[in-house]
Design an enzyme around this catalytic site. Sequence first.
Site: not given
Ligand code: NAP
Length: 251
Positions: A16, A19, A69, A95, A145, A158, A160, A162, A191
């Site tokens: 992932g 972005r 994934v 990720n 998370s 989500y 469960a 994580k 974030i």
């Molecule tokens: P995001 O901006 O929505 O990016 C999510 C990424 O995951 C994208 O690159 C997306 O790819 C990819 N993705 C989604 N489904 C996928 C799949 N089936 N196979 C491969 N790639 C996939 O989210 P983010 O905020 O950067 O989050 C990244 C990680 O941090 C996640 O695990 C999220 O749960 C965790 N997290 C985020 C926060 C927060 O506040 N942002 C907090 C805690 C944890 P495409 O662009 O190709 O769809």
Amino acid sequence: MNHGIDLAGKVALVTGSSRGIGAGIVRALADRGARCVVNYVDDPDGRNRAEAQSVASGLKDAVVLQCDVGDAAQVAAMMDQIRQRLGGLDILVNNAGILRDRTLKKITAQDWDDVLRINLSGVFNCIRSALPLVRPGGRIVNIASVSAFLGGFGQANYAAAKAGVVALTKVTARELAKQGVTVNAVAPGVIDTDMTRVLPPEALKRLLDQIPLARFGTIDEVVHVVAFLCSPACGYVTGQVIHVNGGLFMP
Ligand code: NAP
């Protein structure tokens, strides 16, 4: 610029990484000398592929691979490509993740399955398929998370998933210790990314009020911690969860 962390000669996969936090991590690992795989999942209009290619175009010798994934066969095919084209793997950052928030009254079976499939089974699929490729001294970092610890409102699926990632991190750390592979989790708080921009403003305000540092985190603040866990210097840290949350949760 390697920021004191030398990853020259290492091969890294960040799932992932088209972005958000994943794109930040893959750029940071490449900056520190790693040869990187940028992963995205296909969408009908090809936007994700274009974003992944744009991330990769700024990196030296990066490889772009499509893979959902949550699909074990696609993950096996991606690992096969990595073995053939790059010879092995030193760093795996799990990720990729999605959010489908709904209260227990409203959540559908599909919402539950989608989030568990990508956020938890996705990590399992990648770890299991990467095992034959990961070289001694390897590093696995799973993005968990704060929700796993706080049980975020409306986040049954989500939180469960994580929490499962945290447990899977500890099991993997034990099982891979003999090969000198370390396995850790990073648990971000709130974030500023696409993922949190869709949350209702009142929910964000409620969260902000609970954060001692009184602000949301930046992608870079997560990236630095992941890069440290991936570094050669971090060989005696394994099975841990590092919280990056401005004090929102203190274990
Ligand atoms: P995001 O901006 O929505 O990016 C999510 C990424 O995951 C994208 O690159 C997306 O790819 C990819 N993705 C989604 N489904 C996928 C799949 N089936 N196979 C491969 N790639 C996939 O989210 P983010 O905020 O950067 O989050 C990244 C990680 O941090 C996640 O695990 C999220 O749960 C965790 N997290 C985020 C926060 C927060 O506040 N942002 C907090 C805690 C944890 P495409 O662009 O190709 O769809």
